[in-house]
Design a protein around this motif. Structure first.
Motif, PDB file in Angstrom:
ATOM      1  N   ALA A 113      50.000  49.062  29.122  1.00 42.67           N
ATOM      2  CA  ALA A 113      49.566  49.562  27.814  1.00 42.67           C
ATOM      3  C   ALA A 113      48.118  49.193  27.517  1.00 42.67           C
ATOM      4  O   ALA A 113      47.363  50.009  26.983  1.00 42.67           O
ATOM      5  CB  ALA A 113      50.481  49.024  26.716  1.00 42.67           C
ATOM      6  N   ALA A 114      47.720  47.978  27.858  1.00 46.03           N
ATOM      7  CA  ALA A 114      46.354  47.531  27.569  1.00 46.03           C
ATOM      8  C   ALA A 114      45.320  48.330  28.344  1.00 46.03           C
ATOM      9  O   ALA A 114      44.263  48.670  27.814  1.00 46.03           O
ATOM     10  CB  ALA A 114      46.210  46.043  27.892  1.00 46.03           C
ATOM     11  N   SER A 115      45.629  48.646  29.591  1.00 45.93           N
ATOM     12  CA  SER A 115      44.668  49.375  30.422  1.00 45.93           C
ATOM     13  C   SER A 115      44.739  50.881  30.212  1.00 45.93           C
ATOM     14  O   SER A 115      43.816  51.592  30.584  1.00 45.93           O
ATOM     15  CB  SER A 115      44.903  49.060  31.903  1.00 45.93           C
ATOM     16  OG  SER A 115      46.162  49.584  32.319  1.00 45.93           O
ATOM     17  N   ALA A 116      45.837  51.363  29.634  1.00 47.66           N
ATOM     18  CA  ALA A 116      46.064  52.807  29.464  1.00 47.66           C
ATOM     19  C   ALA A 116      45.912  53.534  30.797  1.00 47.66           C
ATOM     20  O   ALA A 116      45.467  54.668  30.854  1.00 47.66           O
ATOM     21  CB  ALA A 116      45.138  53.401  28.408  1.00 47.66           C
ATOM     22  N   ALA A 117      46.285  52.838  31.858  1.00 49.80           N
ATOM     23  CA  ALA A 117      46.187  53.402  33.207  1.00 49.80           C
ATOM     24  C   ALA A 117      47.377  52.916  34.024  1.00 49.80           C
ATOM     25  O   ALA A 117      47.945  51.852  33.740  1.00 49.80           O
ATOM     26  CB  ALA A 117      44.883  52.954  33.874  1.00 49.80           C
ATOM     27  N   PRO A 118      47.747  53.681  35.045  1.00 46.50           N
ATOM     28  CA  PRO A 118      48.862  53.245  35.895  1.00 46.50           C
ATOM     29  C   PRO A 118      48.567  51.903  36.572  1.00 46.50           C
ATOM     30  O   PRO A 118      47.425  51.597  36.903  1.00 46.50           O
ATOM     31  CB  PRO A 118      48.966  54.352  36.947  1.00 46.50           C
ATOM     32  CG  PRO A 118      48.314  55.536  36.336  1.00 46.50           C
ATOM     33  CD  PRO A 118      47.227  54.983  35.445  1.00 46.50           C
ATOM     34  N   VAL A 119      49.612  51.119  36.758  1.00 50.79           N
ATOM     35  CA  VAL A 119      49.528  49.850  37.482  1.00 50.79           C
ATOM     36  C   VAL A 119      50.561  49.927  38.599  1.00 50.79           C
ATOM     37  O   VAL A 119      51.749  50.123  38.336  1.00 50.79           O
ATOM     38  CB  VAL A 119      49.825  48.641  36.568  1.00 50.79           C
ATOM     39  CG1 VAL A 119      49.875  47.351  37.371  1.00 50.79           C
ATOM     40  CG2 VAL A 119      48.794  48.551  35.448  1.00 50.79           C
ATOM     41  N   VAL A 120      50.097  49.798  39.841  1.00 50.38           N
ATOM     42  CA  VAL A 120      50.978  49.850  41.005  1.00 50.38           C
ATOM     43  C   VAL A 120      50.735  48.602  41.837  1.00 50.38           C
ATOM     44  O   VAL A 120      49.599  48.338  42.238  1.00 50.38           O
ATOM     45  CB  VAL A 120      50.715  51.118  41.855  1.00 50.38           C
ATOM     46  CG1 VAL A 120      51.629  51.156  43.069  1.00 50.38           C
ATOM     47  CG2 VAL A 120      50.880  52.377  41.016  1.00 50.38           C
ATOM     48  N   LEU A 121      51.816  47.844  42.071  1.00 48.06           N
ATOM     49  CA  LEU A 121      51.711  46.588  42.816  1.00 48.06           C
ATOM     50  C   LEU A 121      52.875  46.469  43.792  1.00 48.06           C
ATOM     51  O   LEU A 121      53.938  47.043  43.569  1.00 48.06           O
ATOM     52  CB  LEU A 121      51.754  45.397  41.858  1.00 48.06           C
ATOM     53  CG  LEU A 121      50.696  45.341  40.767  1.00 48.06           C
ATOM     54  CD1 LEU A 121      51.062  44.289  39.731  1.00 48.06           C
ATOM     55  CD2 LEU A 121      49.338  45.045  41.368  1.00 48.06           C
ATOM     56  N   THR A 122      52.672  45.696  44.849  1.00 37.88           N
ATOM     57  CA  THR A 122      53.756  45.391  45.780  1.00 37.88           C
ATOM     58  C   THR A 122      53.900  43.879  45.890  1.00 37.88           C
ATOM     59  O   THR A 122      52.948  43.130  45.656  1.00 37.88           O
ATOM     60  CB  THR A 122      53.492  45.974  47.183  1.00 37.88           C
ATOM     61  OG1 THR A 122      52.256  45.463  47.684  1.00 37.88           O
ATOM     62  CG2 THR A 122      53.440  47.496  47.149  1.00 37.88           C
ATOM     63  N   ASN A 123      55.107  43.460  46.234  1.00 37.55           N
ATOM     64  CA  ASN A 123      55.419  42.032  46.422  1.00 37.55           C
ATOM     65  C   ASN A 123      54.902  41.170  45.277  1.00 37.55           C
ATOM     66  O   ASN A 123      54.118  40.246  45.471  1.00 37.55           O
ATOM     67  CB  ASN A 123      54.876  41.541  47.763  1.00 37.55           C
ATOM     68  CG  ASN A 123      55.518  42.266  48.918  1.00 37.55           C
ATOM     69  OD1 ASN A 123      56.734  42.507  48.905  1.00 37.55           O
ATOM     70  ND2 ASN A 123      54.735  42.646  49.893  1.00 37.55           N
ATOM     71  N   VAL A 124      55.362  41.474  44.072  1.00 36.31           N
ATOM     72  CA  VAL A 124      54.938  40.744  42.878  1.00 36.31           C
ATOM     73  C   VAL A 124      55.689  39.416  42.814  1.00 36.31           C
ATOM     74  O   VAL A 124      56.908  39.380  42.815  1.00 36.31           O
ATOM     75  CB  VAL A 124      55.218  41.580  41.609  1.00 36.31           C
ATOM     76  CG1 VAL A 124      54.840  40.797  40.366  1.00 36.31           C
ATOM     77  CG2 VAL A 124      54.477  42.907  41.678  1.00 36.31           C
ATOM     78  N   GLN A 125      54.938  38.350  42.778  1.00 41.71           N
ATOM     79  CA  GLN A 125      55.489  36.992  42.693  1.00 41.71           C
ATOM     80  C   GLN A 125      55.162  36.422  41.319  1.00 41.71           C
ATOM     81  O   GLN A 125      54.115  36.729  40.754  1.00 41.71           O
ATOM     82  CB  GLN A 125      54.873  36.097  43.778  1.00 41.71           C
ATOM     83  CG  GLN A 125      55.133  36.576  45.195  1.00 41.71           C
ATOM     84  CD  GLN A 125      56.608  36.536  45.553  1.00 41.71           C
ATOM     85  OE1 GLN A 125      57.309  35.597  45.214  1.00 41.71           O
ATOM     86  NE2 GLN A 125      57.083  37.567  46.226  1.00 41.71           N
ATOM     87  N   PRO A 126      56.021  35.570  40.780  1.00 49.61           N
ATOM     88  CA  PRO A 126      55.738  34.981  39.463  1.00 49.61           C
ATOM     89  C   PRO A 126      54.488  34.104  39.536  1.00 49.61           C
ATOM     90  O   PRO A 126      54.315  33.328  40.462  1.00 49.61           O
ATOM     91  CB  PRO A 126      56.980  34.147  39.155  1.00 49.61           C
ATOM     92  CG  PRO A 126      57.703  33.990  40.433  1.00 49.61           C
ATOM     93  CD  PRO A 126      57.265  35.090  41.352  1.00 49.61           C
ATOM     94  N   ASP A 127      53.608  34.290  38.558  1.00 50.57           N
ATOM     95  CA  ASP A 127      52.386  33.481  38.527  1.00 50.57           C
ATOM     96  C   ASP A 127      52.155  32.871  37.157  1.00 50.57           C
ATOM     97  O   ASP A 127      51.103  32.316  36.886  1.00 50.57           O
ATOM     98  CB  ASP A 127      51.175  34.301  38.957  1.00 50.57           C
ATOM     99  CG  ASP A 127      50.848  35.425  37.991  1.00 50.57           C
ATOM    100  OD1 ASP A 127      51.605  35.624  37.010  1.00 50.57           O
ATOM    101  OD2 ASP A 127      49.837  36.115  38.202  1.00 50.57           O
TER     102      ASP A 127
END
Length: 156
Positions: A113-127
């Motif tokens: 929502a903040a970026s108003a752009a798609p976000v695509v990620l792989t292998n998301v680990q808790p940070d």
């Protein structure tokens, strides 16, 4: 010489297994090429059909999850105070009752929502930046826009 010709012929002509594999790859490609058209047609039918907006959104979320073969699909709607409220979900998000609201910019959902752009990620680990501390093999989030303004986020 005849023996060598037979060997060459066997090597140069595809086996039945190889032909079947090529045919299968061709059919898979055809399915992939028609999937967006089929999805858009289904979405149009849902929007033109009967039912409340809530029912339609639930049906859309389920359809997107099924068509994209996603384990989890959620739709968050922007509410007052820049909060994204979980509005519809299927998969673990619904079953585990994940966090029902994010601030804009908070976690992966809020980042969409903040970026108003798609976000695509792989292998998301808790940070520590995502309040859920979720681990995902893949994550895709797209903003829901109307009139150039963010109205929510759809995440799979």
């Amino acid at each position: 010489m005849q023996h060598e010709a037979k060997k060459w012929h066997e090597l140069s002509s595809p086996s039945a297994e190889a032909r079947d594999l090529k045919a299968s790859e061709f059919l898979d490609a055809q399915v992939v090429l028609t999937a967006p058209r089929r999805l858009m047609s289904s979405l149009r039918d849902i929007m033109q059909g009967q039912g409340s907006p809530e029912e339609k959104l639930d049906t859309i979320v389920k359809l997107i999850a099924r068509e994209l073969r996603a384990d989890d699909c959620s739709c968050y709607v922007l509410r007052a105070g820049d909060m994204l409220e979980l509005y519809s979900a299927c998969g673990p998000a619904k079953e585990e009752a994940r966090k029902a609201a994010y601030g804009v910019g908070e976690g992966l959902v809020g980042e969409v929502a903040a970026s108003a752009a798609p976000v695509v990620l792989t292998n998301v680990q808790p940070d520590g930046s995502d309040p859920d501390g979720a681990i995902f093999k893949s994550f895709c989030g797209v903003p829901i826009l109307r009139g150039g303004r963010v109205r929510g986020a759809l995440v799979i």
